[in-house]
Design an enzyme around this catalytic site. Sequence first.
Site, PDB file in Angstrom:
ATOM      1  N   HIS A 170      29.818  40.155  30.613  1.00 44.16           N
ATOM      2  CA  HIS A 170      31.092  40.283  29.900  1.00 44.16           C
ATOM      3  C   HIS A 170      31.365  38.975  29.164  1.00 44.16           C
ATOM      4  CE1 HIS A 170      35.763  40.882  30.458  1.00 44.16           C
ATOM      5  NE2 HIS A 170      35.386  40.918  29.194  1.00 44.16           N
ATOM      6  N   MET A 184      40.219  46.320  29.556  1.00 45.49           N
ATOM      7  CA  MET A 184      40.705  45.285  30.478  1.00 45.49           C
ATOM      8  C   MET A 184      42.016  45.737  31.110  1.00 45.49           C
ATOM      9  SD  MET A 184      38.462  42.917  30.584  1.00 45.49           S
ATOM     10  CE  MET A 184      39.407  41.807  31.648  1.00 45.49           C
ATOM     11  N   ASP A 202      38.391  46.550  34.351  1.00 46.33           N
ATOM     12  CA  ASP A 202      38.130  45.204  34.878  1.00 46.33           C
ATOM     13  C   ASP A 202      39.453  44.479  35.032  1.00 46.33           C
ATOM     14  OD1 ASP A 202      37.196  42.655  35.403  1.00 46.33           O
ATOM     15  OD2 ASP A 202      36.179  42.395  33.471  1.00 46.33           O
ATOM     16  N   GLY A 203      39.775  44.158  36.281  1.00 45.65           N
ATOM     17  CA  GLY A 203      40.980  43.379  36.564  1.00 45.65           C
ATOM     18  C   GLY A 203      41.874  44.088  37.561  1.00 45.65           C
ATOM     19  N   GLY A 204      42.024  43.485  38.735  1.00 45.37           N
ATOM     20  CA  GLY A 204      42.925  44.040  39.740  1.00 45.37           C
ATOM     21  C   GLY A 204      42.445  45.330  40.372  1.00 45.37           C
ATOM     22  N   GLY A 232      36.359  41.784  41.546  1.00 43.53           N
ATOM     23  CA  GLY A 232      36.031  40.417  41.943  1.00 43.53           C
ATOM     24  C   GLY A 232      36.628  40.078  43.294  1.00 43.53           C
ATOM     25  N   SER A 233      37.937  39.802  43.291  1.00 49.71           N
ATOM     26  CA  SER A 233      38.553  39.368  44.549  1.00 49.71           C
ATOM     27  C   SER A 233      38.559  40.454  45.604  1.00 49.71           C
ATOM     28  CB  SER A 233      39.969  38.839  44.291  1.00 49.71           C
ATOM     29  OG  SER A 233      40.670  39.689  43.441  1.00 49.71           O
ATOM     30  N   HIS A 235      28.533  42.213  37.736  1.00 47.28           N
ATOM     31  CA  HIS A 235      29.358  41.839  36.584  1.00 47.28           C
ATOM     32  C   HIS A 235      29.387  40.313  36.466  1.00 47.28           C
ATOM     33  CE1 HIS A 235      32.514  42.717  33.600  1.00 47.28           C
ATOM     34  NE2 HIS A 235      33.174  41.688  34.095  1.00 47.28           N
ATOM     35  N   SER A 247      32.190  41.439  40.584  1.00 47.37           N
ATOM     36  CA  SER A 247      32.247  40.315  39.639  1.00 47.37           C
ATOM     37  C   SER A 247      32.031  39.011  40.388  1.00 47.37           C
ATOM     38  CB  SER A 247      33.610  40.284  38.943  1.00 47.37           C
ATOM     39  OG  SER A 247      33.772  39.022  38.308  1.00 47.37           O
ATOM     40  N   ASP A 268      30.875  37.208  34.363  1.00 49.27           N
ATOM     41  CA  ASP A 268      31.961  36.827  33.454  1.00 49.27           C
ATOM     42  C   ASP A 268      31.662  35.512  32.765  1.00 49.27           C
ATOM     43  OD1 ASP A 268      34.003  38.894  33.658  1.00 49.27           O
ATOM     44  OD2 ASP A 268      34.127  38.312  35.764  1.00 49.27           O
ATOM     45  N   MET A 276      32.948  32.806  30.045  1.00 45.27           N
ATOM     46  CA  MET A 276      34.173  32.347  29.365  1.00 45.27           C
ATOM     47  C   MET A 276      33.905  31.015  28.680  1.00 45.27           C
ATOM     48  SD  MET A 276      37.019  33.212  32.253  1.00 45.27           S
ATOM     49  CE  MET A 276      36.911  34.700  33.263  1.00 45.27           C
ATOM     50  N   PHE A 309      40.971  35.017  34.269  1.00 43.37           N
ATOM     51  CA  PHE A 309      41.032  34.612  35.671  1.00 43.37           C
ATOM     52  C   PHE A 309      40.896  35.825  36.587  1.00 43.37           C
ATOM     53  CE2 PHE A 309      43.422  31.699  33.076  1.00 43.37           C
ATOM     54  CZ  PHE A 309      42.908  30.463  33.455  1.00 43.37           C
ATOM     55  N   GLY A 310      40.318  35.601  37.760  1.00 45.09           N
ATOM     56  CA  GLY A 310      40.288  36.634  38.785  1.00 45.09           C
ATOM     57  C   GLY A 310      41.606  36.655  39.542  1.00 45.09           C
ATOM     58  N   GLY A 311      41.770  37.681  40.348  1.00 41.71           N
ATOM     59  CA  GLY A 311      42.911  37.732  41.252  1.00 41.71           C
ATOM     60  C   GLY A 311      44.247  38.112  40.634  1.00 41.71           C
ATOM     61  N   MET A 355      33.503  36.793  27.226  1.00 39.02           N
ATOM     62  CA  MET A 355      34.861  36.445  26.778  1.00 39.02           C
ATOM     63  C   MET A 355      34.756  35.166  25.973  1.00 39.02           C
ATOM     64  SD  MET A 355      36.666  37.438  30.382  1.00 39.02           S
ATOM     65  CE  MET A 355      35.082  37.343  31.208  1.00 39.02           C
TER      66      MET A 355
HETATM   67  C1  DX5 Z   1      38.807  38.493  34.297  1.00 36.43           C
HETATM   68  C2  DX5 Z   1      37.379  38.921  34.480  1.00 36.43           C
HETATM   69  C3  DX5 Z   1      37.189  39.824  35.627  1.00 36.43           C
HETATM   70  C4  DX5 Z   1      37.551  39.240  36.964  1.00 36.43           C
HETATM   71  C5  DX5 Z   1      38.187  40.325  37.754  1.00 36.43           C
HETATM   72  O1  DX5 Z   1      38.962  37.872  33.088  1.00 36.43           O
HETATM   73  O2  DX5 Z   1      36.894  39.585  33.319  1.00 36.43           O
HETATM   74  O3  DX5 Z   1      35.870  40.368  35.664  1.00 36.43           O
HETATM   75  O4  DX5 Z   1      36.451  38.730  37.687  1.00 36.43           O
HETATM   76  O5  DX5 Z   1      38.671  39.772  38.928  1.00 36.43           O
HETATM   77  P1  DX5 Z   1      39.604  40.602  39.905  1.00 36.43           P
HETATM   78  O6  DX5 Z   1      38.834  41.802  40.353  1.00 36.43           O
HETATM   79  O7  DX5 Z   1      39.878  39.628  41.015  1.00 36.43           O
HETATM   80  O8  DX5 Z   1      40.846  40.981  39.134  1.00 36.43           O
HETATM   81 ZN    ZN Z   2      34.961  40.707  33.470  1.00 38.46          ZN
END
Ligand code: DX5
Ligand code: ZN
Length: 233
Positions: free
Chosen positions: A72, A142, A180-182, A202-203, A39, A15, A41, A43, A148-150, A74
Amino acid sequence: MATNSTDPVIRVAPSILSADFGSLSDAVSEVAPNADWLHVDVMDGHFVPNLTIGPSVVSSLRKHSDLFFDTHLMITDPAKYLEAFRDAGADGCTVHVEVGETEQLIAQMRSLGLRAGVALNPDTPFEAVEPYLGLVDLVLCMTVFPGFGGQSFMREVMPKVRLVRDALVARGLTVDVEVDGGIDESTVVEAARAGANVFVAGSAVFGQDHPVEAAGSIRAAAVGAVSGTVSGR
Ligand code: DX5
Ligand code: ZN
Protein backbone atom coordinates in the site's frame (compact mmCIF):
# COMPACT_ATOMS: atom_id res chain seq x y z
CA MET A 1 -27.11 -16.44 1.97
CA ALA A 2 -25.70 -19.10 -0.34
CA THR A 3 -22.26 -18.57 -1.84
CA ASN A 4 -21.30 -19.51 -5.37
CA SER A 5 -18.10 -19.82 -7.36
CA THR A 6 -18.18 -16.20 -8.52
CA ASP A 7 -18.31 -14.78 -5.00
CA PRO A 8 -15.10 -12.93 -4.14
CA VAL A 9 -12.62 -14.78 -1.96
CA ILE A 10 -12.51 -13.57 1.63
CA ARG A 11 -8.96 -12.63 2.55
CA VAL A 12 -7.34 -11.33 5.72
CA ALA A 13 -4.25 -9.18 5.24
CA PRO A 14 -2.43 -8.47 8.51
CA SER A 15 -0.67 -5.09 8.36
CA ILE A 16 2.91 -5.16 9.58
CA LEU A 17 2.59 -1.50 10.58
CA SER A 18 1.51 -2.74 14.00
CA ALA A 19 4.19 -5.44 14.26
CA ASP A 20 7.50 -5.17 16.11
CA PHE A 21 9.82 -3.69 13.47
CA GLY A 22 12.75 -5.09 15.42
CA SER A 23 11.69 -8.65 14.69
CA LEU A 24 9.54 -8.35 11.60
CA SER A 25 10.37 -11.72 10.10
CA ASP A 26 9.34 -13.49 13.32
CA ALA A 27 6.11 -11.50 13.41
CA VAL A 28 5.33 -12.45 9.82
CA SER A 29 6.15 -16.13 10.34
CA GLU A 30 3.97 -16.23 13.43
CA VAL A 31 0.88 -14.84 11.69
CA ALA A 32 1.43 -16.63 8.36
CA PRO A 33 -0.85 -19.66 9.04
CA ASN A 34 -3.86 -17.34 9.16
CA ALA A 35 -2.68 -14.63 6.77
CA ASP A 36 -3.98 -14.77 3.21
CA TRP A 37 -1.90 -11.74 2.24
CA LEU A 38 0.63 -9.57 4.06
CA HIS A 39 -0.21 -5.85 3.98
CA VAL A 40 2.86 -3.62 3.72
CA ASP A 41 2.29 0.08 4.48
CA VAL A 42 4.68 2.42 2.72
CA MET A 43 4.59 6.08 3.84
CA ASP A 44 6.74 8.94 2.59
CA GLY A 45 6.21 11.70 5.16
CA HIS A 46 4.61 13.77 2.40
CA PHE A 47 1.39 12.15 1.20
CA VAL A 48 0.89 11.21 4.85
CA PRO A 49 2.59 12.68 7.92
CA ASN A 50 4.53 9.53 8.76
CA LEU A 51 7.51 7.55 7.50
CA THR A 52 7.65 3.78 7.40
CA ILE A 53 9.44 1.34 5.18
CA GLY A 54 10.99 1.20 1.74
CA PRO A 55 11.99 -1.44 -0.80
CA SER A 56 14.97 -2.71 1.23
CA VAL A 57 12.70 -3.90 4.05
CA VAL A 58 10.37 -5.56 1.53
CA SER A 59 13.39 -7.27 -0.01
CA SER A 60 14.57 -8.55 3.37
CA LEU A 61 11.11 -9.82 4.30
CA ARG A 62 10.78 -11.56 0.93
CA LYS A 63 13.54 -13.96 1.99
CA HIS A 64 11.47 -15.04 4.97
CA SER A 65 7.97 -15.32 3.54
CA ASP A 66 6.07 -16.73 0.58
CA LEU A 67 2.97 -14.68 1.36
CA PHE A 68 1.45 -12.35 -1.23
CA PHE A 69 2.85 -8.90 -0.42
CA ASP A 70 -0.01 -6.39 -0.72
CA THR A 71 1.93 -3.15 -0.86
CA HIS A 72 0.00 0.00 0.00
CA LEU A 73 1.84 3.03 -1.31
CA MET A 74 0.87 6.12 0.66
CA ILE A 75 3.35 8.20 -1.28
CA THR A 76 3.14 11.25 -3.51
CA ASP A 77 5.27 9.92 -6.37
CA PRO A 78 4.64 6.19 -6.79
CA ALA A 79 5.86 6.20 -10.43
CA LYS A 80 9.37 6.72 -9.14
CA TYR A 81 9.32 3.67 -6.84
CA LEU A 82 7.05 1.02 -8.38
CA GLU A 83 9.90 -0.78 -10.10
CA ALA A 84 11.97 -0.86 -6.92
CA PHE A 85 9.08 -2.38 -4.98
CA ARG A 86 8.49 -4.95 -7.72
CA ASP A 87 12.20 -5.85 -7.71
CA ALA A 88 12.10 -6.11 -3.92
CA GLY A 89 9.34 -8.70 -4.11
CA ALA A 90 6.02 -6.88 -3.94
CA ASP A 91 3.25 -8.92 -5.58
CA GLY A 92 0.64 -6.20 -5.76
CA CYS A 93 0.89 -2.46 -5.37
CA THR A 94 -1.89 -0.02 -4.57
CA VAL A 95 -1.62 3.68 -5.39
CA HIS A 96 -3.88 6.45 -4.15
CA VAL A 97 -6.14 8.17 -6.70
CA GLU A 98 -5.50 11.43 -4.83
CA VAL A 99 -1.95 11.58 -6.22
CA GLY A 100 -3.24 11.74 -9.82
CA GLU A 101 -2.00 10.18 -13.09
CA THR A 102 -3.96 7.09 -12.09
CA GLU A 103 -4.30 5.57 -15.55
CA GLN A 104 -0.56 5.87 -16.22
CA LEU A 105 0.24 4.35 -12.84
CA ILE A 106 -2.08 1.41 -13.49
CA ALA A 107 -0.37 0.85 -16.86
CA GLN A 108 3.03 1.02 -15.18
CA MET A 109 2.01 -1.53 -12.54
CA ARG A 110 0.71 -3.84 -15.28
CA SER A 111 3.87 -3.52 -17.35
CA LEU A 112 5.91 -4.42 -14.27
CA GLY A 113 3.78 -7.54 -13.77
CA LEU A 114 2.30 -6.25 -10.52
CA ARG A 115 -1.25 -6.81 -9.43
CA ALA A 116 -2.74 -3.31 -9.68
CA GLY A 117 -4.77 -1.56 -7.01
CA VAL A 118 -6.17 1.92 -6.47
CA ALA A 119 -7.00 3.43 -3.10
CA LEU A 120 -9.46 6.07 -1.99
CA ASN A 121 -9.24 8.14 1.15
CA PRO A 122 -12.40 8.21 3.29
CA ASP A 123 -13.49 11.57 1.87
CA THR A 124 -12.73 10.77 -1.77
CA PRO A 125 -15.95 9.94 -3.61
CA PHE A 126 -16.79 6.80 -5.57
CA GLU A 127 -16.74 8.83 -8.81
CA ALA A 128 -12.96 9.23 -8.45
CA VAL A 129 -12.42 5.51 -8.94
CA GLU A 130 -15.27 4.70 -11.31
CA PRO A 131 -13.24 5.27 -14.53
CA TYR A 132 -10.66 2.69 -13.44
CA LEU A 133 -12.89 -0.17 -12.32
CA GLY A 134 -12.27 -2.12 -15.50
CA LEU A 135 -8.50 -1.62 -15.32
CA VAL A 136 -7.60 -2.78 -11.82
CA ASP A 137 -7.45 -5.91 -9.69
CA LEU A 138 -8.26 -4.19 -6.41
CA VAL A 139 -10.05 -1.13 -5.06
CA LEU A 140 -9.01 -0.10 -1.54
CA CYS A 141 -11.53 1.97 0.40
CA MET A 142 -9.71 3.49 3.36
CA THR A 143 -11.77 3.27 6.54
CA VAL A 144 -9.46 5.70 8.35
CA PHE A 145 -7.40 8.62 7.07
CA PRO A 146 -4.09 7.00 6.15
CA GLY A 147 -0.95 7.54 8.17
CA PHE A 148 -1.27 5.67 11.42
CA GLY A 149 -2.45 2.37 12.85
CA GLY A 150 -4.87 2.07 15.72
CA GLN A 151 -7.49 4.58 14.54
CA SER A 152 -11.26 4.04 14.74
CA PHE A 153 -13.19 2.46 11.87
CA MET A 154 -15.17 5.02 9.85
CA ARG A 155 -18.46 3.29 9.14
CA GLU A 156 -19.62 6.25 7.05
CA VAL A 157 -17.39 4.78 4.31
CA MET A 158 -19.64 1.70 4.01
CA PRO A 159 -22.07 3.21 1.46
CA LYS A 160 -19.07 3.84 -0.84
CA VAL A 161 -17.91 0.24 -0.41
CA ARG A 162 -21.41 -0.83 -1.46
CA LEU A 163 -21.31 1.49 -4.50
CA VAL A 164 -17.97 0.04 -5.58
CA ARG A 165 -19.11 -3.57 -5.22
CA ASP A 166 -22.43 -2.94 -6.94
CA ALA A 167 -20.70 -1.19 -9.83
CA LEU A 168 -18.27 -4.10 -10.21
CA VAL A 169 -21.07 -6.65 -10.16
CA ALA A 170 -23.09 -4.60 -12.67
CA ARG A 171 -20.08 -4.64 -15.01
CA GLY A 172 -19.38 -8.35 -14.45
CA LEU A 173 -15.95 -7.57 -13.00
CA THR A 174 -14.12 -9.75 -10.50
CA VAL A 175 -12.12 -7.18 -8.57
CA ASP A 176 -11.10 -7.26 -4.92
CA VAL A 177 -12.63 -4.63 -2.66
CA GLU A 178 -10.32 -4.03 0.28
CA VAL A 179 -10.91 -2.08 3.48
CA ASP A 180 -8.11 -0.76 5.67
CA GLY A 181 -8.31 0.94 9.05
CA GLY A 182 -9.98 -0.01 12.30
CA ILE A 183 -10.86 -3.51 11.11
CA ASP A 184 -11.44 -6.03 13.90
CA GLU A 185 -13.69 -9.00 14.57
CA SER A 186 -16.70 -6.69 14.89
CA THR A 187 -16.18 -4.05 12.19
CA VAL A 188 -15.19 -6.69 9.64
CA VAL A 189 -18.80 -7.86 9.71
CA GLU A 190 -20.06 -4.44 8.60
CA ALA A 191 -17.42 -4.18 5.89
CA ALA A 192 -18.11 -7.68 4.56
CA ARG A 193 -21.84 -7.02 4.43
CA ALA A 194 -21.13 -3.78 2.51
CA GLY A 195 -19.30 -5.80 -0.14
CA ALA A 196 -15.64 -5.82 0.88
CA ASN A 197 -13.70 -9.08 0.59
CA VAL A 198 -10.13 -8.18 1.62
CA PHE A 199 -9.64 -7.05 5.19
CA VAL A 200 -6.50 -5.31 6.38
CA ALA A 201 -5.96 -5.45 10.12
CA GLY A 202 -2.98 -4.07 12.00
CA SER A 203 -3.61 -3.49 15.68
CA ALA A 204 -6.40 -6.09 15.81
CA VAL A 205 -3.80 -8.70 14.79
CA PHE A 206 -0.29 -7.66 15.83
CA GLY A 207 -1.54 -5.70 18.83
CA GLN A 208 -3.00 -8.89 20.31
CA ASP A 209 -1.40 -11.54 22.51
CA HIS A 210 -2.01 -14.22 19.87
CA PRO A 211 -1.82 -12.63 16.40
CA VAL A 212 -2.38 -15.82 14.47
CA GLU A 213 -5.59 -16.58 16.37
CA ALA A 214 -6.73 -12.97 16.02
CA ALA A 215 -6.30 -13.13 12.24
CA GLY A 216 -8.24 -16.39 12.15
CA SER A 217 -11.08 -14.89 14.18
CA ILE A 218 -11.31 -11.90 11.84
CA ARG A 219 -11.52 -14.18 8.81
CA ALA A 220 -14.13 -16.38 10.49
CA ALA A 221 -16.24 -13.32 11.32
CA ALA A 222 -16.05 -12.11 7.71
CA VAL A 223 -16.97 -15.52 6.33
CA GLY A 224 -19.84 -15.72 8.80
CA ALA A 225 -21.08 -12.26 7.83
CA VAL A 226 -21.54 -13.20 4.19
CA SER A 227 -22.65 -16.80 4.65
CA GLY A 228 -24.95 -16.40 7.61
CA THR A 229 -22.86 -18.86 9.60
CA VAL A 230 -19.62 -18.47 11.52
CA SER A 231 -16.83 -20.64 10.17
CA GLY A 232 -13.14 -20.56 9.39
CA ARG A 233 -11.53 -21.33 6.04
C1 DX5 B 1 -3.09 3.21 7.89
C2 DX5 B 1 -2.59 1.97 7.19
C3 DX5 B 1 -3.21 0.74 7.70
C4 DX5 B 1 -2.94 0.45 9.16
C5 DX5 B 1 -4.19 -0.13 9.72
O1 DX5 B 1 -2.69 4.33 7.21
O2 DX5 B 1 -2.85 2.04 5.79
O3 DX5 B 1 -2.87 -0.40 6.90
O4 DX5 B 1 -1.88 -0.45 9.38
O5 DX5 B 1 -4.03 -0.25 11.09
P1 DX5 B 1 -5.25 -0.63 12.03
O6 DX5 B 1 -5.76 -1.96 11.60
O7 DX5 B 1 -4.62 -0.65 13.39
O8 DX5 B 1 -6.29 0.46 11.88
ZN1 ZN C 1 -2.61 0.17 4.59
